[in-house]
Design a protein around this motif. Structure first.
Motif, PDB file in Angstrom:
ATOM      1  N   GLY A 197       0.794  -1.219   0.000  1.00 12.95           N
ATOM      2  CA  GLY A 197       0.000   0.000   0.000  1.00 12.95           C
ATOM      3  C   GLY A 197       0.829   1.272   0.000  1.00 12.95           C
ATOM      4  O   GLY A 197       0.285   2.367  -0.170  1.00 12.95           O
ATOM      5  N   ARG A 198       2.143   1.142   0.184  1.00 14.46           N
ATOM      6  CA  ARG A 198       3.009   2.320   0.213  1.00 14.46           C
ATOM      7  C   ARG A 198       4.040   2.318  -0.912  1.00 14.46           C
ATOM      8  O   ARG A 198       4.405   3.373  -1.424  1.00 14.46           O
ATOM      9  CB  ARG A 198       3.739   2.411   1.556  1.00 14.46           C
ATOM     10  N   PHE A 199       4.523   1.151  -1.285  1.00 12.67           N
ATOM     11  CA  PHE A 199       5.534   1.022  -2.330  1.00 12.67           C
ATOM     12  C   PHE A 199       4.900   0.405  -3.574  1.00 12.67           C
ATOM     13  O   PHE A 199       4.013  -0.440  -3.478  1.00 12.67           O
ATOM     14  CB  PHE A 199       6.671   0.103  -1.874  1.00 12.67           C
ATOM     15  N   THR A 200       5.416   0.830  -4.735  1.00  9.32           N
ATOM     16  CA  THR A 200       4.942   0.275  -5.999  1.00  9.32           C
ATOM     17  C   THR A 200       6.134  -0.034  -6.884  1.00  9.32           C
ATOM     18  O   THR A 200       6.962   0.847  -7.153  1.00  9.32           O
ATOM     19  CB  THR A 200       4.016   1.253  -6.732  1.00  9.32           C
ATOM     20  N   ILE A 201       6.214  -1.268  -7.335  1.00 11.88           N
ATOM     21  CA  ILE A 201       7.278  -1.671  -8.255  1.00 11.88           C
ATOM     22  C   ILE A 201       6.730  -1.631  -9.673  1.00 11.88           C
ATOM     23  O   ILE A 201       5.574  -1.976  -9.920  1.00 11.88           O
ATOM     24  CB  ILE A 201       7.816  -3.076  -7.906  1.00 11.88           C
ATOM     25  N   SER A 202       7.581  -1.182 -10.592  1.00 14.87           N
ATOM     26  CA  SER A 202       7.153  -1.128 -11.990  1.00 14.87           C
ATOM     27  C   SER A 202       8.364  -1.266 -12.896  1.00 14.87           C
ATOM     28  O   SER A 202       9.511  -1.087 -12.456  1.00 14.87           O
ATOM     29  CB  SER A 202       6.402   0.172 -12.290  1.00 14.87           C
ATOM     30  N   HIS A 203       8.093  -1.564 -14.136  1.00 17.11           N
ATOM     31  CA  HIS A 203       9.171  -1.742 -15.102  1.00 17.11           C
ATOM     32  C   HIS A 203       8.796  -1.061 -16.408  1.00 17.11           C
ATOM     33  O   HIS A 203       7.686  -1.253 -16.912  1.00 17.11           O
ATOM     34  CB  HIS A 203       9.408  -3.239 -15.343  1.00 17.11           C
ATOM     35  N   ASP A 204       9.710  -0.259 -16.913  1.00 18.26           N
ATOM     36  CA  ASP A 204       9.524   0.389 -18.211  1.00 18.26           C
ATOM     37  C   ASP A 204      10.076  -0.542 -19.282  1.00 18.26           C
ATOM     38  O   ASP A 204      11.287  -0.745 -19.363  1.00 18.26           O
ATOM     39  CB  ASP A 204      10.250   1.745 -18.226  1.00 18.26           C
ATOM     40  N   ASN A 205       9.197  -1.101 -20.068  1.00 18.96           N
ATOM     41  CA  ASN A 205       9.619  -2.083 -21.062  1.00 18.96           C
ATOM     42  C   ASN A 205      10.469  -1.470 -22.167  1.00 18.96           C
ATOM     43  O   ASN A 205      11.330  -2.146 -22.723  1.00 18.96           O
ATOM     44  CB  ASN A 205       8.396  -2.755 -21.682  1.00 18.96           C
ATOM     45  N   VAL A 206      10.221  -0.224 -22.492  1.00 19.83           N
ATOM     46  CA  VAL A 206      10.974   0.424 -23.571  1.00 19.83           C
ATOM     47  C   VAL A 206      12.407   0.708 -23.125  1.00 19.83           C
ATOM     48  O   VAL A 206      13.363   0.425 -23.831  1.00 19.83           O
ATOM     49  CB  VAL A 206      10.271   1.710 -24.018  1.00 19.83           C
ATOM     50  N   LEU A 212      13.890  -0.522 -14.109  1.00 24.24           N
ATOM     51  CA  LEU A 212      13.067  -0.960 -12.981  1.00 24.24           C
ATOM     52  C   LEU A 212      12.938   0.183 -11.989  1.00 24.24           C
ATOM     53  O   LEU A 212      13.921   0.883 -11.713  1.00 24.24           O
ATOM     54  CB  LEU A 212      13.705  -2.168 -12.306  1.00 24.24           C
ATOM     55  N   PHE A 213      11.736   0.364 -11.474  1.00 23.28           N
ATOM     56  CA  PHE A 213      11.477   1.447 -10.523  1.00 23.28           C
ATOM     57  C   PHE A 213      10.895   0.902  -9.229  1.00 23.28           C
ATOM     58  O   PHE A 213      10.266  -0.154  -9.201  1.00 23.28           O
ATOM     59  CB  PHE A 213      10.477   2.454 -11.117  1.00 23.28           C
ATOM     60  N   LEU A 214      11.109   1.669  -8.182  1.00 19.70           N
ATOM     61  CA  LEU A 214      10.413   1.423  -6.926  1.00 19.70           C
ATOM     62  C   LEU A 214       9.945   2.769  -6.403  1.00 19.70           C
ATOM     63  O   LEU A 214      10.763   3.588  -5.968  1.00 19.70           O
ATOM     64  CB  LEU A 214      11.299   0.732  -5.895  1.00 19.70           C
ATOM     65  N   GLN A 215       8.659   3.027  -6.505  1.00 25.73           N
ATOM     66  CA  GLN A 215       8.071   4.244  -5.964  1.00 25.73           C
ATOM     67  C   GLN A 215       7.752   3.995  -4.504  1.00 25.73           C
ATOM     68  O   GLN A 215       7.000   3.077  -4.178  1.00 25.73           O
ATOM     69  CB  GLN A 215       6.797   4.612  -6.721  1.00 25.73           C
ATOM     70  N   MET A 216       8.336   4.807  -3.641  1.00 22.92           N
ATOM     71  CA  MET A 216       8.164   4.634  -2.205  1.00 22.92           C
ATOM     72  C   MET A 216       7.463   5.863  -1.641  1.00 22.92           C
ATOM     73  O   MET A 216       8.024   6.961  -1.665  1.00 22.92           O
ATOM     74  CB  MET A 216       9.521   4.437  -1.535  1.00 22.92           C
ATOM     75  N   ASP A 217       6.272   5.680  -1.161  1.00 22.74           N
ATOM     76  CA  ASP A 217       5.476   6.761  -0.576  1.00 22.74           C
ATOM     77  C   ASP A 217       5.246   6.497   0.911  1.00 22.74           C
ATOM     78  O   ASP A 217       5.412   5.370   1.381  1.00 22.74           O
ATOM     79  CB  ASP A 217       4.135   6.878  -1.305  1.00 22.74           C
ATOM     80  N   SER A 218       4.854   7.529   1.609  1.00 23.19           N
ATOM     81  CA  SER A 218       4.575   7.421   3.049  1.00 23.19           C
ATOM     82  C   SER A 218       5.714   6.718   3.773  1.00 23.19           C
ATOM     83  O   SER A 218       5.496   5.797   4.571  1.00 23.19           O
ATOM     84  CB  SER A 218       3.252   6.666   3.275  1.00 23.19           C
TER      85      SER A 218
END
Length: 115
Positions: free
Chosen positions: A64-73, A77-83
């Protein structure tokens, strides 16, 4: 030679946000498992967020606070860390390869959260 390079760490106050990024050379991140681990002083390294072929994993403490994502292009790799909380303070490592993201690892980026 495979290299994973993290960026985006820093110092923030509790409740703040950071976005970590990871790029690879000599390897395609999306080839297999990719994700983020962290290690705080005196503690074991733990998996924070992973992307598997069949889905995603988050450690309970960051759901609920962190979001992992990947830009295919850009194959980034990202890790958005909130709160962010002081308990999130650690060195964060990008990892990839194999079934459990345990083949390659970066050198880490420091995240410090103050109260």
């Amino acid at each position: 030679q495979v290299q994973l390079v993290e960026s985006g760490g820093g110092s923030v106050q509790a409740g703040g946000s950071l976005r970590l990024s990871c790029v690879a050379s000599g390897y395609t991140l999306s080839s297999a498992c990719m994700g983020w681990f962290r290690q705080a002083p005196g503690q074991d390294r733990e998996a924070v967020a992973l992307i598997y072929e069949s889905g995603q994993y988050y450690v309970e403490s960051v759901k609920g606070r962190f979001t992992i994502s990947h830009d295919n292009v850009k194959d980034t790799l990202f890790l958005q860390m909130d709160s962010l909380k002081p308990g999130d303070t650690a060195t964060y490592y990008c990892a990839a390869g194999g079934t459990y993201c345990n083949v390659y690892s970066g050198l880490g980026t420091q995240v410090t959260v103050s109260s």
